[in-house]
Each structure stands twice: as C-alpha cells, then as structure tokens.
Design a protein around this motif. Structure first.
Motif, PDB file in Angstrom:
ATOM      1  N   THR A 327       0.861  -1.160   0.154  1.00  0.00           N
ATOM      2  CA  THR A 327       0.101   0.231  -0.173  1.00  0.00           C
ATOM      3  C   THR A 327       0.677   1.414  -0.052  1.00  0.00           C
ATOM      4  OG1 THR A 327      -1.627   1.399   1.640  1.00  0.00           O
ATOM      5  CG2 THR A 327      -0.443   0.240   2.744  1.00  0.00           C
ATOM      6  N   ILE A 331      -3.744   3.527  -2.301  1.00  0.00           N
ATOM      7  CA  ILE A 331      -3.837   2.477  -3.002  1.00  0.00           C
ATOM      8  C   ILE A 331      -3.440   1.090  -2.083  1.00  0.00           C
ATOM      9  CG2 ILE A 331      -3.976   1.394  -5.311  1.00  0.00           C
ATOM     10  CD1 ILE A 331      -4.043   4.193  -6.106  1.00  0.00           C
ATOM     11  N   THR A 332      -4.020  -0.080  -2.532  1.00  0.00           N
ATOM     12  CA  THR A 332      -3.364  -0.951  -1.200  1.00  0.00           C
ATOM     13  C   THR A 332      -3.696  -2.163  -2.390  1.00  0.00           C
ATOM     14  OG1 THR A 332      -3.817  -0.333   1.017  1.00  0.00           O
ATOM     15  CG2 THR A 332      -4.007  -2.801   0.188  1.00  0.00           C
ATOM     16  N   ILE A 333      -2.641  -3.209  -2.785  1.00  0.00           N
ATOM     17  CA  ILE A 333      -2.829  -4.077  -3.493  1.00  0.00           C
ATOM     18  C   ILE A 333      -2.476  -5.089  -3.410  1.00  0.00           C
ATOM     19  CG2 ILE A 333      -1.091  -4.982  -5.396  1.00  0.00           C
ATOM     20  CD1 ILE A 333      -0.453  -1.849  -6.320  1.00  0.00           C
ATOM     21  N   ARG A 335      -2.291  -8.763  -3.126  1.00  0.00           N
ATOM     22  CA  ARG A 335      -1.871 -10.455  -3.811  1.00  0.00           C
ATOM     23  C   ARG A 335      -1.588 -12.098  -4.046  1.00  0.00           C
ATOM     24  NH1 ARG A 335       1.651  -6.298  -6.181  1.00  0.00           N
ATOM     25  NH2 ARG A 335       1.670  -5.788  -7.424  1.00  0.00           N
ATOM     26  N   LYS A 371      -4.878 -10.839  -8.635  1.00  0.00           N
ATOM     27  CA  LYS A 371      -4.915  -9.349  -7.927  1.00  0.00           C
ATOM     28  C   LYS A 371      -5.559  -8.336  -7.857  1.00  0.00           C
ATOM     29  CE  LYS A 371      -2.819  -6.560 -10.894  1.00  0.00           C
ATOM     30  NZ  LYS A 371      -1.496  -6.126 -11.136  1.00  0.00           N
ATOM     31  N   ASP A 372      -6.091  -7.851  -6.753  1.00  0.00           N
ATOM     32  CA  ASP A 372      -6.755  -6.722  -6.395  1.00  0.00           C
ATOM     33  C   ASP A 372      -6.604  -5.440  -5.780  1.00  0.00           C
ATOM     34  OD1 ASP A 372      -9.035  -5.719  -7.071  1.00  0.00           O
ATOM     35  OD2 ASP A 372     -10.554  -6.771  -4.923  1.00  0.00           O
ATOM     36  N   ILE A 373      -7.062  -4.714  -6.366  1.00  0.00           N
ATOM     37  CA  ILE A 373      -6.433  -3.417  -6.047  1.00  0.00           C
ATOM     38  C   ILE A 373      -7.995  -2.425  -5.267  1.00  0.00           C
ATOM     39  CG2 ILE A 373      -5.752  -0.791  -6.861  1.00  0.00           C
ATOM     40  CD1 ILE A 373      -5.371  -2.145  -9.016  1.00  0.00           C
ATOM     41  N   GLU A 375      -8.756   1.258  -3.097  1.00  0.00           N
ATOM     42  CA  GLU A 375      -8.544   2.475  -2.214  1.00  0.00           C
ATOM     43  C   GLU A 375      -9.169   2.759  -1.644  1.00  0.00           C
ATOM     44  OE1 GLU A 375     -10.538   4.380  -5.522  1.00  0.00           O
ATOM     45  OE2 GLU A 375      -9.246   3.436  -7.533  1.00  0.00           O
TER      46      GLU A 375
END
Length: 896
Positions: A327, A331-333, A335, A371-373, A375
């Motif tokens: 992060t 924004i936080t990713i 995986r 993965k997902d992003i 906000e």
C-alpha cells in the motif's frame, strides 16, 4: 578279435559234423488270461548241442529291449546236449502288455521261433476319460464325456446324476465313448458314470457341476454428490441358489484394481437385496470405474464391465496461497497464488474480504485474477483474507493478514508490516473448563475410595455394633445391612482378585451357594455331573438343573474368562436358547480357586436325542410326523442363528445337546460357558480328549479350527439325527475312519422317508468349502418355507410326547432321567443305550482310492438298468457317538 576266424571255423565244422542243426524248442510259452496289476511269467526252453545261444523274446513281432529276462543253461540227459531255459517276467500287468509273445534263437544266421502265445488282459473296465468338474450358469447347455474300455469288451456306460441313473444299458448313451448333453441345470449336481462289462462295474470320479450366478446386469448411476455415487443393478439368474452377497468395486481409470493406497479403491461386500448401494468417501469431480459381482452358495459370478461414473463438483479443498499486501496509503494491492489443494471442480474465481478496524467486513469478487486493488485512504489496521470458489460453493478462507501502515512520502508505495492473525495456542476459557473437570474427577475418586472402605467394612462386619441394655443385661445388636448372598459372593470374589469392573457386572449372575439345595444325580460324565436342585429365591423355590464341573480352574485368568462368559450368557434372551439362571462358586478342600457350578432351568421332557430314540425303540413306539420333525429343526436353527449373531460358537451341536420344554419347543443347550471350562482339556490341541468326531466338520477334524460354519456342518448332522429319529450318524463307519471317509467325498445318505428338499438343505451344510455353506438365518428361512408347504397333520390326537419322568417306562429307567439337562457330561450313558435298544441296519460300501468302488456280480452286487440286488449284510449296532481326534489323525497318518 584275432580268434574270431577260428571260432567261425569251429562252428562250421560242428555244423558239418551234425548235418543240419538240432535246435528245437522243448517248451513253448503258454496262453495266459490275466487282469490288471498282476505279475506274469512266460517261459520257454530250447535243446542245443554244446552251443550257448541267447534266447530273445518277441512281443507282437518286435524284440523286447528292456524286458526282465532271466536265462539259465543246464546239461541234458544225452551227452553233449544242453537245455537253455528263458523266463520273461512282466510285473504289474498293464493294458499295453497284452498281445502275442514268442521266443527266438538265432544260430548260424538262421532264426528259430517258438510257438506263439497270446497274453490276454481281462478285468473291470478301465476309464480313458472321466467326467470333469465344471462351472456353468442357469439353463446353459454343456457336455460331459465318459470313455472306458476292456478287455473284455463290449463296455457300456450308465450316467448318474445325484445318484440317479439317466439312461439304461440298452440306450444310445451306453455306447462308449459316451457324450452326455445337458440342456441346462437350475441347481448344482454331482454327475458320474458307471462302466459295465462281463467282469463287473467300475465307477468313475464324481464331477461337481456348480451352477454359478450370472453376472449382474444394467449397472447404472442413480444419483451423485461430491463424495458419493448411488448405483443400482439387476441380479443375474442363479437357479435355486439365492444370491446373498454382492461386491461393489470402484477404481480410478487406468489404475486397474489393486491395493495401492494412491489408487483410492473402494471394495465393499453387501447383503442383498436391495440391489443398490451408495459408494462413499470419494473425491469430488472425479471419474471412477465401477463394477459389481454377486455370490451365491455355489460361487461367485463374473464381474460386470467397468462403468465410468463421475462425482459432482465440490468446493475447493484449501485456501489460496501466499497472500501479500502492499500500500501507499491510498491504494492497497492484494496478491495471492492458486490453492495447492485440489480445486474439486472448475475454478470460477476468487473472493476478497477486508475489514478496517472495527468496521463491518466487505467481500468483493475478484474474478479469475490473482490480485485486487483497494482504494482506501490512509488505512489503519487493515485485515485481508481470500477464498476461491466453484459452482458448488466457496472454499476455505485464507488466514487473515493484518497490515499496519508505516507511510513514507518519498516512495510511491510504502512497506507495510504484515501480521498474520493466528488462533492463540492457549485460552483461559478452556483452561477453566479443564481445571473444573480435573477437580471433579479428583472428588469422585476420593468418594469412591471412601465408599469402598465402608463397603468392605460392611461386608466383613455388617452394620456397626449398637450396644443397648435390655432386661438389665448389656446386649449387642448385629444387623446385616447387605444380604447374606451378597456378602458371601463379594467375599469370595474379593479373594479371587478379579477386577472391580467385572465384580460390578456379576451382580445379577452370581448366586449364593447356600441358597442351592442339590438332589439326585440325573447324569454323570467324564467332565462333570448333572443334578436336580432347588434354588431358594426370596418368594419361591425354583426347580433347577445343576451342572458341576470336575475340571479345576488353576489361574486367575481362567476364572475371569469363566465369569466374563457367564456375564455375557446371562444376557441371552431367546426362546430357542437355554437360559442361564446363574453361577455360584463352591469352595474346595484345598486353598486353590473354587469350583464353578452352573445353574440351568429344569427341562421336563429331557434331551431331544432320548426323545427321538424312545419314539422309535420304546415299549410303545410313537409316530412322529414330518411336521413335528421339521419343527424341531426350525427351533434349533432359530436358536443357532441367535447365537451366531452374538458371535458365539457352539462346537458341540447335536440332538443330545438340545432340550425339550413342557411345550415341546426345542432349546439349544450345553454351549459357551461349559466350553470355556473345557478349553483346558476338552478341546486342547495335543491332548487325548474325547470329541464327537461324527458331528465335527471336516476342517475342524483336520486343523482344530471352529467357526460358525463348522456349527452349520454339525447342524446338518443334527438334522439327519432328527430325520432318522435318533440313529447314530455314519452307521458301520469307525470313528478313526471318519476323516478319510469324508475326504473321499462321502456324506450321510438320505433317510428313507426324508423329503428331497430337506435332504438337499442338510447336504448343503456339508460342503467341503466352509464358505459355501448357508448361514443359520438362511437355514431357518428355508425350513420355515418347508413347514409352510407341508400338508396339515390329519390326526393331531396321535401326536404325543414322551414323558421322560414316567418311572414305569423301561427306557426311562435305563436313561436314569439323563435328559433332564443336556450336554456333553450326560451323554456317556446314552452311548450304552444304543446297544441296549437294538441293532440299526446299515449299508456298507467298500471304497477305494479316488472315490472308486468295484462291484463284482458273482460275489456281492449286480446293478442292471438302475436296479440293485444285494447279498445280505450283517446288521450293525450304532457305534459310540464319540471318539478322539487323535484316533482320526493317527488313522489318517498310517494310511498316508
């Protein structure tokens, strides 16, 4: 070699001196007619002059190269003349040895022959081809062949099916070689052939034709789930032999069926009907090959073809792997990687769940990406977890990942401290529960010790002494808190040192010896005696039969085994099984373990064998209809089915060990408890002990192995006893000959008035392979069907029972009221009864090896066109019912 010309010159001079040679045979071989296996000697002699010629034997014009020839030469009466004698020995005459024989002498190139003799072989027919065992299917045609020859010829063949002739000597089938065409059978049969010629009859081996069930049909899938397949099938035809077990197998494709654990095989035996089954513990979304085979009393059918069946989709077995979070504060990713565990279906996507502080958790569908992003502005204490899903549902979630943000504006994405929330290894909540349970157990243990001490004191002294003054004197009252029976029994059990758990179970089994009064002796045997007794209950006196044991118990283990068996038997509750009233322990003179005493109900009409014997040989013989006899068999089968369901093996089932109550119902007796005592001597291997060898199964005689199926064999013999109204099995066969007699395929013959269906049922109990014998449940069902198909008794007033208590009955006096309770201990008196009651006629068969017998028409028996005319045989008294297994084994070893 250098002297050879001189010898030839001498021979020429001698020939010229005597003119033509004077060789001629003084004795020629004689014609001989013999039979198989005999030793033959042929002889010839020739007179010569000073020359020692070799005499050669010819068989059908050909020289005998390896013959046993003995030749001697001796002087003749006249000068210069010699007699050469040659003997040809033929040991154990065979068919190829027959033919023309003559002697030959060659001198100076000239062959001189004796007269020709013919050696003829005559005797019983010899089989060149015999019927062979065969497995077939219901109504399927098959052929058998039988070929025999003489001499003497001609030879005729008669075919037999289950002992009954299928043709006559004038039939086309009688011509040898004979071919029997069977269009199909519905039940297994025994088929043999007889070869007839002028010398007599030879019987071939007996071929066993087993009718196996056809393989099941229409194997199909009814329903499916992720771990189960429900299947059904139609059973194939099996004739009169019902199918009672089917086997279902499942295997992964291309792996075949093996025991390798990674093949995930399934193998299950099922009782049928119904002809359906649910195969469980399977892997979801997997194709399996399934097949079925079924079993009857005669054997196993072929397997069906493998049928491919697939389980339904399931949820993934494990969570996604390697969940990471990065992060930058906004924004936080997230995986992850694919689960390593099986998906159990088609992967449809992933679900992501996240929670910020104490807010409600949010679940989003991330699809098939890894993965997902998210906000999220300045997330604090973010918790994330991931799960995969199929059409069947969601799989397990991954462990929650907690992220504490350490934001650094100089980098686009700051590092995060990742903490995985794991379940605590220690919980105060469960610790409180564990502590409470431990305290409760400790308190219970202390209370148990306290009560045990009080109970021990009560057992020893009763209630505490209470001194009082009565009429001016000090009096101590003593009142027993427990019953006398209870105290005495517990004191005895405490001295034995058995476990407290077993003592608690013996509450309703042990009976105080002082409450048991013994009367007259009803019977006495090698291992104990049976006495009439009275048991003093609290409200009444019960008439009982008391069985005392002569076998001593030497160890605590033997005593615990005996008492454990009594606890188990006390729970038996079946109208056709003898009920155990109780057991008491009688102190002996020495200080060893007390002697056990078994208390059983008093049976008014005695044992079944004495009853059957009296109905046939008593002063006033009674007619017992078939309905009554089959009822006796049904009662025994019902009782044995109950015992087998309790995993009890009787090991001594016979009519003498079955009892008749006042309602003429049969109860199985003398089982279980007494056998545990007899384990020391009565059935111990390597000891000489009396055993009922004529009732014991063939595998038990050979290996001392007893199972429920060996009880089934004994039940078949008991059925034969009932059908013959008390005759001794195998009349005319010694106890030491029983094993060889059975091993040759012989069995008890069908009684004269026994129904065919009833004899077939008892014959099925004597199958050589114990697995092919029916169960007691099957026997009970078949006997019930036979009873229902029998016509009603026309004159029920004539169906009487024997009152064994009638003192005026001579047979009752001989029995000495032996039948009041059954068993091994009482039956020794019954052995003598057979000799007093009169002879029982028995047909004697002379058997040779390989199940063959020979009948010579000039001496014993002539069989023509299915009829038998026999010379009179002496009557045989029934043999002793028991013998020793050692006798059987010794006899068998001596023969071998």
């Amino acid at each position: 070699m250098e002297h050879m010309p001189a010898v030839l010159v001498l021979l020429a001079l001698l020939g010229a001196a005597f003119g033509e040679n004077d060789y001629h045979f003084m004795e020629n071989p004689s014609n001989i007619t013999s039979s198989l296996g005999k030793d033959i000697v042929l002889r010839c002699s020739v007179k010569v002059k000073e020359i020692f010629p070799d005499v050669e034997w010819l068989h059908n014009g050909e020289p005998l190269e390896f013959a046993d020839i003995n030749q001697i030469q001796m002087p003749w009466d006249e000068e210069d003349e010699w007699l050469a004698i040659s003997e040809l020995s033929i040991p154990s005459m065979q068919l190829l040895d027959s033919g023309h024989y003559r002697c030959s002498v060659t001198v100076e190139g000239e062959e001189i022959l004796s007269e020709e003799a013919y050696l003829e072989l005559e005797g019983l027919p010899i089989f060149l081809e015999e019927p062979q065992d065969l497995h077939t299917y219901p109504d399927q045609p098959f052929n058998l062949s039988c070929h025999a020859q003489g001499p003497p010829d001609p030879v005729y063949v008669i075919w037999l099916q289950d002992g009954a002739p299928l043709n006559s000597l004038n039939d086309v089938l009688a011509l040898t070689p004979s071919f029997l065409e069977i269009r199909g059978l519905n039940k297994s049969s025994l088929i043999s052939c007889e070869a007839h010629n002028a010398k007599g009859v030879t019987t071939s081996r007996t071929a066993t034709i087993k009718v196996l069930p056809e393989k099941p049909r229409d194997l199909q899938l009814l329903s499916q789930s992720p771990t189960e397949l429900e299947i059904s099938w139609e059973p194939g035809r099996s004739g009169v032999h019902p199918q009672y077990v089917c086997t279902v197998q499942a295997s992964l494709p291309h792996s075949g069926f093996s025991t390798h654990p990674h093949h995930k095989i399934y193998n299950q035996n099922l009782n049928v009907p119904p002809h359906s089954h649910v195969i469980g513990s399977l892997t979801p979304y997997t194709t399996y090959n399934v097949r079925v085979a079924c079993l009857s009393s005669e054997g196993v059918s072929h397997w069906t073809d493998w049928v491919a069946m697939e389980t339904a989709e399931g949820v993934p077995a494990g969570p996604p792997e390697n969940v990471t979070v990065t992060t930058n504060g906004t924004i936080t990713i997230v995986r992850w990687t694919e689960p390593q565990s099986p998906i159990n279906g088609i992967l449809q996507g992933y679900k992501l769940a996240y929670r910020i502080k104490e807010l409600e958790e949010v679940v989003v569908d991330a699809g098939l990406t890894y993965k997902d992003i998210l906000e999220i502005h300045h997330p604090e204490d973010l918790t994330v977890r991931v799960a995969s899903y199929t059409n069947a549902g969601d799989g397990p979630w991954s462990d929650p990942v907690t992220v504490s943000i350490k934001y650094d504006a100089s980098t686009p994405f700051s590092s995060a401290v990742v903490k995985v929330n794991a379940a605590p290894l220690f919980s105060w909540h469960w610790w409180y529960v564990a502590l409470a349970v431990a305290v409760a157990f400790f308190c219970a243990f202390c209370i148990a010790i306290f009560l045990a001490r009080i109970r021990k004191k009560e057992t020893r002294y009763g209630e505490a002494f209470e001194p009082t003054v009565e009429q001016g004197e000090l009096v101590v009252h003593y009142r027993v808190k427990k019953s006398y029976s209870r105290r005495t029994t517990e004191a005895t059990l405490n001295r034995l040192g058995i476990s407290n758990d077993l003592k608690e179970k013996l509450r309703d089994v042990m009976v105080d010896r002082h409450k048991l009064a013994l009367g007259k002796t009803l019977g006495e045997g090698e291992f104990g005696s049976v006495m009439e007794g009275q048991l003093n209950q609290d409200d009444y006196i019960l008439k009982v039969a008391v069985k005392t044991m002569k076998i001593a118990i030497c160890t605590r283990t033997e005593m615990e085994d005996f008492l454990s068996e009594a606890v188990c038997m006390k729970e038996f509750d079946h109208p056709n099984v003898m009920r155990l009233i109780g057991v008491c322990l009688q102190n002996t003179e020495n200080e060893g373990y007390p002697s056990p005493v078994v208390i059983l109900p008093f049976m008014k009409h005695g044992d079944l064998h004495s009853f059957l014997l009296y109905s046939r040989l008593g002063d006033t013989p009674l007619f017992l209809p078939t309905q009554t006899l089959v009822k006796f068999m049904t009662d025994i089968a019902s009782g044995m089915a109950y015992l087998s369901s309790k995993n009890f093996i009787h090991r001594d089932l016979a009519a003498r060990n079955c009892m008749l109550n006042e309602n003429m119902n049969v109860s199985v007796a003398d089982f279980g408890l007494s056998k545990k005592i007899y384990n020391g001597d009565y059935y111990r291997q390597g000891r000489i002990a009396k055993m009922p060898v004529k009732w014991i199964a063939i595998e038990s005689l050979a290996d001392r192995v007893y199972t429920t199926k060996s009880d089934v064999w004994s039940f078949g013999v008991t059925m034969w006893e009932i059908a013959t109204r008390g005759q001794t099995p195998y009349p005319g066969v010694e106890n030491s000959e029983i094993y060889d007699y059975l091993q040759q395929g012989n069995r008890l013959k069908q009684p004269p008035d026994c129904l065919d269906g009833l004899y077939e049922l008892m014959s099925s109990c004597w199958q050589l392979n114990s697995k092919n014998r029916p169960s007691f449940d099957t026997l009970y069902s078949e006997l019930e069907k036979i009873i229902k198909n029998l016509p009603p008794i026309k004159d029920p007033e004539e169906i009487l029972y024997v009152n064994m208590e009638d003192a005026s009955s001579p047979l009752s006096e001989e029995l000495g009221e032996l039948g009041a309770v059954g068993g091994q201990d009482a039956k020794d008196l019954g052995d003598d009864l057979f000799f007093k009651a009169g002879p029982v006629t028995a047909e004697v068969h002379h058997s040779e090896n390989s199940n063959r017998y020979v009948m010579c028409p000039a001496h014993e028996t002539t069989r023509l066109l299915g009829t038998t005319t026999s010379t009179e045989h002496p009557s045989y008294s029934s043999e002793l019912e028991e013998g020793t297994v050692e006798e059987v084994v010794t006899s068998r070893s001596s023969r071998q």
